[in-house]
Design a protein around this motif. Structure first.
Motif, PDB file in Angstrom:
ATOM      1  N   VAL A  26      47.697  48.378  45.014  1.00 40.95           N
ATOM      2  CA  VAL A  26      48.934  49.280  44.980  1.00 40.95           C
ATOM      3  C   VAL A  26      49.357  49.566  46.492  1.00 40.95           C
ATOM      4  CG1 VAL A  26      49.682  51.487  44.220  1.00 40.95           C
ATOM      5  CG2 VAL A  26      48.664  50.189  42.605  1.00 40.95           C
ATOM      6  N   ARG A  27      48.197  50.175  47.161  1.00 42.90           N
ATOM      7  CA  ARG A  27      48.321  50.540  48.607  1.00 42.90           C
ATOM      8  C   ARG A  27      49.055  49.253  49.427  1.00 42.90           C
ATOM      9  NH1 ARG A  27      43.483  52.532  50.968  1.00 42.90           N
ATOM     10  NH2 ARG A  27      44.795  52.520  52.832  1.00 42.90           N
ATOM     11  N   ASN A  28      48.583  48.494  48.977  1.00 43.96           N
ATOM     12  CA  ASN A  28      49.020  46.829  49.604  1.00 43.96           C
ATOM     13  C   ASN A  28      50.449  46.456  49.200  1.00 43.96           C
ATOM     14  OD1 ASN A  28      48.560  44.990  51.632  1.00 43.96           O
ATOM     15  ND2 ASN A  28      47.897  43.507  50.361  1.00 43.96           N
ATOM     16  N   GLY A  29      50.822  47.088  47.924  1.00 44.47           N
ATOM     17  CA  GLY A  29      52.017  46.490  47.387  1.00 44.47           C
ATOM     18  C   GLY A  29      52.200  45.275  46.857  1.00 44.47           C
ATOM     19  N   THR A  30      50.900  44.787  46.353  1.00 47.27           N
ATOM     20  CA  THR A  30      50.670  43.533  45.902  1.00 47.27           C
ATOM     21  C   THR A  30      50.175  43.507  44.361  1.00 47.27           C
ATOM     22  OG1 THR A  30      48.493  43.436  46.762  1.00 47.27           O
ATOM     23  CG2 THR A  30      50.329  42.385  47.717  1.00 47.27           C
ATOM     24  N   LEU A  31      50.364  44.670  43.659  1.00 49.16           N
ATOM     25  CA  LEU A  31      49.456  44.612  42.381  1.00 49.16           C
ATOM     26  C   LEU A  31      50.258  43.802  41.223  1.00 49.16           C
ATOM     27  CD1 LEU A  31      47.664  46.166  40.690  1.00 49.16           C
ATOM     28  CD2 LEU A  31      49.256  47.992  39.912  1.00 49.16           C
ATOM     29  N   LEU A  32      51.743  44.018  41.387  1.00 45.14           N
ATOM     30  CA  LEU A  32      52.241  43.140  40.453  1.00 45.14           C
ATOM     31  C   LEU A  32      52.835  41.824  40.898  1.00 45.14           C
ATOM     32  CD1 LEU A  32      54.582  45.765  39.208  1.00 45.14           C
ATOM     33  CD2 LEU A  32      52.833  44.818  37.926  1.00 45.14           C
ATOM     34  N   LYS A  33      52.643  41.839  42.130  1.00 47.35           N
ATOM     35  CA  LYS A  33      53.213  40.339  43.014  1.00 47.35           C
ATOM     36  C   LYS A  33      51.892  39.344  42.562  1.00 47.35           C
ATOM     37  CE  LYS A  33      56.002  41.546  46.603  1.00 47.35           C
ATOM     38  NZ  LYS A  33      55.838  42.317  48.057  1.00 47.35           N
ATOM     39  N   HIS A  34      50.642  39.992  42.414  1.00 48.96           N
ATOM     40  CA  HIS A  34      49.601  39.139  42.622  1.00 48.96           C
ATOM     41  C   HIS A  34      48.868  38.956  41.257  1.00 48.96           C
ATOM     42  CE1 HIS A  34      46.381  37.137  44.587  1.00 48.96           C
ATOM     43  NE2 HIS A  34      45.427  37.588  44.136  1.00 48.96           N
ATOM     44  N   THR A  35      49.882  38.928  40.040  1.00 48.80           N
ATOM     45  CA  THR A  35      49.354  38.661  38.561  1.00 48.80           C
ATOM     46  C   THR A  35      49.452  37.200  38.556  1.00 48.80           C
ATOM     47  OG1 THR A  35      51.875  38.974  37.928  1.00 48.80           O
ATOM     48  CG2 THR A  35      50.116  40.888  37.722  1.00 48.80           C
ATOM     49  N   LEU A  36      48.745  36.591  37.842  1.00 49.53           N
ATOM     50  CA  LEU A  36      48.742  35.075  37.735  1.00 49.53           C
ATOM     51  C   LEU A  36      50.081  34.658  37.326  1.00 49.53           C
ATOM     52  CD1 LEU A  36      47.055  32.450  37.553  1.00 49.53           C
ATOM     53  CD2 LEU A  36      46.573  32.834  35.362  1.00 49.53           C
ATOM     54  N   THR A  37      50.783  35.295  36.358  1.00 48.53           N
ATOM     55  CA  THR A  37      51.798  34.746  35.887  1.00 48.53           C
ATOM     56  C   THR A  37      52.882  34.729  37.074  1.00 48.53           C
ATOM     57  OG1 THR A  37      52.120  37.064  35.051  1.00 48.53           O
ATOM     58  CG2 THR A  37      51.717  35.263  33.506  1.00 48.53           C
ATOM     59  N   ASN A  38      52.977  35.869  37.728  1.00 43.32           N
ATOM     60  CA  ASN A  38      53.772  35.948  38.839  1.00 43.32           C
ATOM     61  C   ASN A  38      53.748  35.027  40.116  1.00 43.32           C
ATOM     62  OD1 ASN A  38      55.904  37.367  40.413  1.00 43.32           O
ATOM     63  ND2 ASN A  38      54.372  38.553  41.594  1.00 43.32           N
ATOM     64  N   VAL A  39      52.314  34.913  40.258  1.00 47.96           N
ATOM     65  CA  VAL A  39      52.169  33.795  41.286  1.00 47.96           C
ATOM     66  C   VAL A  39      52.447  32.465  40.935  1.00 47.96           C
ATOM     67  CG1 VAL A  39      50.226  32.554  42.332  1.00 47.96           C
ATOM     68  CG2 VAL A  39      50.240  35.150  42.346  1.00 47.96           C
ATOM     69  N   LEU A  40      52.097  32.089  39.551  1.00 51.02           N
ATOM     70  CA  LEU A  40      52.465  30.924  38.835  1.00 51.02           C
ATOM     71  C   LEU A  40      54.035  30.398  38.903  1.00 51.02           C
ATOM     72  CD1 LEU A  40      50.176  30.337  35.837  1.00 51.02           C
ATOM     73  CD2 LEU A  40      50.181  29.151  37.955  1.00 51.02           C
ATOM     74  N   ILE A  41      54.822  31.560  38.696  1.00 54.35           N
ATOM     75  CA  ILE A  41      56.117  31.452  38.711  1.00 54.35           C
ATOM     76  C   ILE A  41      56.871  31.255  40.227  1.00 54.35           C
ATOM     77  CG2 ILE A  41      58.424  32.819  38.471  1.00 54.35           C
ATOM     78  CD1 ILE A  41      57.060  34.237  35.879  1.00 54.35           C
ATOM     79  N   VAL A  42      56.264  32.033  40.854  1.00 56.29           N
ATOM     80  CA  VAL A  42      56.586  32.019  42.696  1.00 56.29           C
ATOM     81  C   VAL A  42      56.203  30.685  43.060  1.00 56.29           C
ATOM     82  CG1 VAL A  42      56.090  32.644  44.861  1.00 56.29           C
ATOM     83  CG2 VAL A  42      56.318  34.548  43.003  1.00 56.29           C
ATOM     84  N   LYS A  43      55.205  30.044  42.939  1.00 51.95           N
ATOM     85  CA  LYS A  43      54.618  28.898  43.505  1.00 51.95           C
ATOM     86  C   LYS A  43      55.476  27.578  42.740  1.00 51.95           C
ATOM     87  CE  LYS A  43      50.012  29.347  45.018  1.00 51.95           C
ATOM     88  NZ  LYS A  43      48.520  28.839  44.880  1.00 51.95           N
ATOM     89  N   ASN A  44      55.922  27.581  41.510  1.00 50.90           N
ATOM     90  CA  ASN A  44      56.660  26.747  40.760  1.00 50.90           C
ATOM     91  C   ASN A  44      57.902  27.113  40.849  1.00 50.90           C
ATOM     92  OD1 ASN A  44      54.382  24.676  40.278  1.00 50.90           O
ATOM     93  ND2 ASN A  44      53.498  26.599  38.970  1.00 50.90           N
ATOM     94  N   TYR A  45      58.417  27.964  41.627  1.00 50.45           N
ATOM     95  CA  TYR A  45      59.904  28.511  41.372  1.00 50.45           C
ATOM     96  C   TYR A  45      60.879  27.331  41.435  1.00 50.45           C
ATOM     97  CZ  TYR A  45      64.127  31.189  42.362  1.00 50.45           C
ATOM     98  OH  TYR A  45      65.313  31.605  42.249  1.00 50.45           O
ATOM     99  N   GLU A  46      60.556  26.425  42.488  1.00 47.46           N
ATOM    100  CA  GLU A  46      61.513  25.457  42.843  1.00 47.46           C
ATOM    101  C   GLU A  46      61.867  24.580  41.257  1.00 47.46           C
ATOM    102  OE1 GLU A  46      63.807  24.992  44.961  1.00 47.46           O
ATOM    103  OE2 GLU A  46      63.188  26.723  45.782  1.00 47.46           O
ATOM    104  N   ARG A  47      60.550  24.126  40.929  1.00 46.18           N
ATOM    105  CA  ARG A  47      60.361  23.281  39.547  1.00 46.18           C
ATOM    106  C   ARG A  47      61.170  23.938  38.507  1.00 46.18           C
ATOM    107  NH1 ARG A  47      54.429  21.704  40.705  1.00 46.18           N
ATOM    108  NH2 ARG A  47      54.906  20.918  42.745  1.00 46.18           N
TER     109      ARG A  47
END
Lengths: 229, 811
Positions: free
Chosen positions: B438-459
């Motif tokens: 939370v302090r780093n501001g990455t709580l929601l960004k670092h969820t697996l689903t979010n990361v998967l979506i970000v990584k495969n965003y282009e696809r």
């Protein structure tokens, strides 16, 4: 009095060669193209022909072909084309020698002399046993004498030995090491500089232009050979 | 303030200590909690939430399960005594044992019968099996009534007309008579009966002893059927006495009639029945006390002394009371400890969470290693561990607190508390990780689903987007989709046909599928082949071969335009390349022709200068002019020759005749050729060759030309009176010749410029030479896959020519 035909479309060259040949005591006949040259050859008894290659009407190579149909007169080609391929072409058309422009007049005269001497004396010397011949060069292994266009050439014992070994293996390329071992008759452990120095001296004695040897040729990085004519 | 918090946050030992403290406090919280709950169970049969938090004021000894257990135990013994054992005489005579003895004997008889029957069945089985070898069926009971043999021969027991048959043989007929069984019972089981009887006697003695040891309980048992009375009450009791009225309330603080409690002075209600103390215990005791005694038709009346002052020492009630008092004292302490532990644990937890995440000078949070786990995954794992821990704690605690036998097991409590502490640790580390994120501001960004979506965003974008392809017509995609759809449709039709058993349509659809798929495969393959042809053409064109044919008309429609463009591109490229080659050739030809045209007049000049020399001239000035003419015409000759050679070498317009060349031989030959000339100039040549001559791959004539140019440079530029060193060697797959000399003029030109055309060591260009020598040498060497290198070190000039070693020979 020998008759020499000089054929070139360039007046100045024609004149200058004429002067040199006359100084040497030759009778000079001049022509400016191939047709004139053939005509002159038919009309005169010639002993040597100098032909420029690039000429109008009929060029030097075709003139050589025509002349060779009937006559065995020595022909020296004169050309501005200095490539190896040009030389080879010229010689294979039947010419006896090839001189590139711009030439040293004295060298040309020496070549003319050599050709005439060989042409005239050819056949007058009996072919005996133990005589190795290539072009104007005769090596009498019996008498241990070398003749160039009929004239004896003075050689030292080592020079003779090298020449004899080269002549015995006419046309083959021999390395300095091989030559050293055969002539000095002792093993050589490294490439011998002695041999190259001797060969250079021999060339100075038997070649008209040692930089462009006719007989004793250098195959760079491999060895030396005696050219077979 | 920031700094102070940062210092604390970055104080790792402190945080580790806080974390461990949190775990320890969690442990003690659980430990005391379990003990409190355990006590609550001991005090009352059911959980009283008030007791959990120390509110045990309404707890009393008679209320506790310790007391209830004691009472129940005594009740059972008294009822047994009144019902079964009665007295010594009754037990000794065997009367007390009789019902049990009869029951035992019956069991044994049944057992023996069953044994005998099983033995018979086994025997019959054996007999029938015996004759199977002959192939004939053998029925053991054929000599009996054959009509009784069931049609379906069976190995099971059959009941026909109320009698048991096995393979047609009546089983009852083989059972021996009752006398024999009784005999066998006596013979085989008398020992068991005797030991059972002894056991009963022993139990009676124990019960009697226990009952006689009771001091704080008075009992009256009246058998309503027989009028028998069993009591330790020191007073006369009649069969029909009102027992409640007989209670001396000063002495007995509790009375129980047939399992029903009453306290102090019993209250009577209107219908004359006792008004029972109405609380939750009634239900329990009704269940396991009253019903039982009513069934036995006994009337049991108990009076118990539970008063601390008058309690007599030496029996179960006294002990139970002491245990109760002790536990009650403990619970007060444990409650305080529990509350303290819990509060401190929460504080430690809060501290851990607040201080989570080391921070650098810029206030940026440093995530821990565990934070690399995606937050969603971390949450799921932590939660499942936490829940597992909680479930385990709950299960174990339940077992522990329901343990009624007095002392609680310390080991089990510790173990359970440890599990609780572990669960707390898991929870705390998760909470800390959450705080860090939370302090780093990455709580929601670092969820697996979010990361998967970000990584495969282009696809994902590509699949979802409706962007049209730029060149391949959308139709192609459409055709592919239609092909798939048609295929699926046909397969569906085939499936329906097959399912409905329609052979004709099945065959038709199967054939259609095959034909359709073959057509699709043909289309796909021709598409791929067309693409492959195009690729091949491009690859070949890149390698300079333009002859690969592309038949545009046979391409699939969607590729035709593209193929045509490639053909055009390739043709354009071919023209450009041809032009370039032609241009290069023309350039060389031009130079050759020009030089040829220069040579003819030059020949005349040389000749006439020579003739002029021969003329009889007395004028010294004229002679010196002639000398200049001679020199310059010679120079011009050299220049023209070099120009032609340089142009050919630089355009690669030279035929290379690569052979094996001995570099030592070459070096020695060169030295032999040039030594005398150089010596005349006062330059000494030193040559060093290796023991084993390097054999390289080169064109011997061109290699010589290159090195000869170097030699000629030496004769032009070397300082007289110095030495020239020629060295031959090998270096990393190359054989080399290096030539070192000292320049007579200062070499103030950069090395790179030396090999450029028309550059000479002397800027004034006063000396002879064309300035093409090094350029020609470099080009010739490079054309033979060799290397040409020049180094300058002050006036020291070093040229190295390298050629590739003949590997074949070298190996």
């Amino acid at each position: 009095m020998y008759n020499v035909l000089i054929c070139d479309d360039d007046e100045a060259i024609l004149e200058s060669v004429d002067i040199y040949l006359k100084l040497e005591g030759y009778n000079v006949i001049k022509a400016q193209d191939g047709m004139q040259a053939i005509k002159a050859a038919q009309e005169n008894e010639l002993h040597c022909i100098i032909l420029d290659i690039m000429m109008p009407r009929l060029d030097g190579l075709n003139t050589t072909l025509k002349l060779r149909e009937k006559q065995n007169i020595p022909i020296i080609l004169l050309s501005a084309k200095g490539e190896d391929t040009d030389k080879i072409t010229g010689l294979s058309f039947g010419a006896d020698d090839y001189v590139t422009k711009p030439f040293n007049p004295l060298e040309l005269i020496a070549r003319v002399k050599s050709q005439i001497r060989r042409y005239v004396s050819l056949g007058s010397i009996g072919r005996s046993e133990g005589v190795i011949v290539t072009g104007g060069l005769e090596l009498d292994t019996g008498a241990k004498i070398l003749r160039l266009d009929g004239d004896e050439v003075k050689l030292t014992a080592t020079e003779y030995g090298i020449l004899e070994y080269l002549c015995q293996n006419m046309g083959r390329v021999l390395s300095t090491q091989q030559i050293y071992e055969a002539v000095w008759n002792e093993p050589s452990y490294t490439t011998e500089k002695t041999v190259t120095v001797h060969i250079r001296r021999i060339r100075e004695k038997i070649e008209i232009n040692p930089k462009e040897p006719k007989y004793l040729k250098v195959v760079w990085g491999i060895g030396y050979k005696m050219e077979k004519y | 303030m920031d700094t102070r918090w940062r210092n604390t946050r970055n104080n790792r030992p402190l945080k580790v200590a806080a974390f461990i403290l949190c775990c320890i406090l969690a442990f003690s919280t659980f430990f005391f909690l379990i003990r409190i709950v355990h006590f609550s169970y001991q005090c009352r049969p059911e959980m009283n939430r008030g007791a959990l938090f120390g509110n045990i004021e309404d707890s009393s000894f008679t209320n506790s399960s310790i007391f209830t257990r004691q009472l129940y135990n005594d009740l059972e013994m008294i009822s047994d005594m009144a019902n079964y054992y009665k007295n010594d005489e009754y037990v000794d005579s065997g009367a007390a044992f009789r019902p049990r003895e009869q029951e035992l004997v019956q069991q044994m008889k049944d057992q023996i019968k069953s044994d005998i029957r099983d033995a018979k069945i086994a025997l019959l089985d054996e007999m029938s099996r015996h004759d199977e070898g002959t192939g004939r069926y053998y029925y053991p009971g054929y000599s009996q009534d054959e009509s009784l043999i069931p049609e379906n021969y069976s190995n099971e027991i059959t009941v026909i007309k109320g009698a048991e048959y096995y393979n047609g043989v009546p089983l009852m007929s083989v059972v021996v008579d009752e006398d024999e069984i009784t005999e066998r019972v006596k013979k085989e089981y008398q020992g068991i009966i005797n030991s059972e009887r002894l056991d009963l006697t022993r139990r009676y003695r124990n019960t009697a002893e226990h009952i006689s040891g009771i001091k704080n309980l008075s009992y009256i048992v009246i058998n309503r059927n027989t009028g028998e009375i069993y009591t330790n009450f020191n007073g006369s009791v009649s069969k029909d006495a009102n027992l409640l009225s007989m209670v001396d309330k000063d002495k007995w603080s509790l009375a129980v009639q047939n399992g029903k409690f009453s306290y102090g002075s019993p209250v009577y209600n209107n219908d004359g029945n006792q008004d029972y103390y109405d609380d939750y215990r009634k239900i329990d005791l009704d269940m396991y006390l009253s019903e039982r005694f009513i069934g036995d038709n006994l009337d049991i009346f108990l009076m118990v002394n539970t008063d601390a002052d008058t309690l007599v020492e030496g029996d179960g009630y006294y002990k139970a009371f002491n245990q109760y008092t002790k536990t009650y004292d403990h619970i007060k302490l444990f409650t305080s400890l529990f509350i303290a532990s819990f509060v401190l644990c929460l504080a430690a937890f809060g501290f851990c969470c607040a201080m989570a995440g080391e921070t650098d000078e810029n206030g940026k949070v440093k995530l821990a290693k565990i934070d690399r786990v995606y937050t969603s995954i971390h949450f799921i794992i932590s939660l499942s561990l936490f829940i597992t821990g909680a479930v385990l704690v709950a299960t174990f605690s339940k077992d522990i607190v329901q343990e009624f036998d007095g002392e609680i097991s310390l080991w089990a409590t510790s173990f359970t508390s440890a599990i609780g502490a572990a669960a707390a640790a898991v929870g705390t580390q998760w909470a800390m990780s959450v705080v860090r994120h939370v302090r780093n501001g990455t709580l929601l960004k670092h969820t697996l689903t979010n990361v998967l979506i970000v990584k495969n965003y282009e696809r994902i974008k590509m699949v979802l987007s409706f962007e049209k392809a730029k060149h391949i017509r959308t139709k192609v995609v459409g055709i592919a989709s239609v092909a798939v759809a048609v295929n699926l449709f046909l397969i569906m039709l085939l499936a329906v046909s097959v399912a409905s058993g329609n052979g004709f349509f099945s065959t038709v659809f199967f054939g259609l599928i095959i034909i359709f798929d073959l057509a699709v495969i043909y289309m796909v393959k021709s598409s791929i082949k067309a693409l492959d042809d195009l690729m091949e053409a491009i690859i070949q064109a890149q390698e300079g071969k333009f002859g690969v044919e592309i038949s545009v008309s046979s391409m699939p429609l969607y590729l035709r335009d593209f193929a045509q463009r490639i053909v055009n591109l390739r043709d354009g490229m071919k023209i450009a390349v041809d032009e370039a080659v032609k241009g290069e050739r023309m350039k060389t030809e031009l130079i050759t022709n020009v030089s040829h045209d220069l040579k003819t007049p030059l020949t005349s000049i040389i000749s006439y200068v020579d003739l002029l020399k021969r003329c009889d001239l007395d004028d010294q000035t004229a002679l010196s002019y002639i000398k200049v003419l001679e020199e310059k015409s010679g120079r011009l000759k050299k220049l023209i020759e070099d120009l032609v050679e340089a142009s050919k070498a630089s355009t690669g317009n030279v035929n290379m005749n690569i052979t094996k060349v001995n570099l030592s031989e070459l070096a020695v030959q060169l030295t032999g050729e040039n030594e005398e000339e150089l010596r005349a100039m006062g330059i000494d040549m030193r040559i060093s060759v290796p023991q084993e001559a390097p054999i390289v791959l080169a064109d011997s004539q061109k290699a010589f030309r290159a090195i000869e140019n170097l030699m000629s440079n030496i004769s032009k530029y070397a300082m007289p009176g110095t030495r020239v060193y020629v060295e031959v060697g090998r270096d990393n797959g190359y054989g080399f010749i290096s030539i070192k000399n000292v320049s007579k003029d200062a070499l103030d030109i950069p090395v790179e410029q030396l090999t450029q055309r028309f550059v000479r060591g002397d800027a004034a260009r006063s000396s002879e030479g064309s300035g093409l020598g090094l350029s020609i040498a470099e080009n010739l060497v490079t054309l033979q896959d060799g290397e040409f290198n020049i180094e300058l070190d002050g006036d020291l000039f070093k040229a190295t020519v390298k050629f590739k070693l003949d590997q074949e020979l070298d190996l």
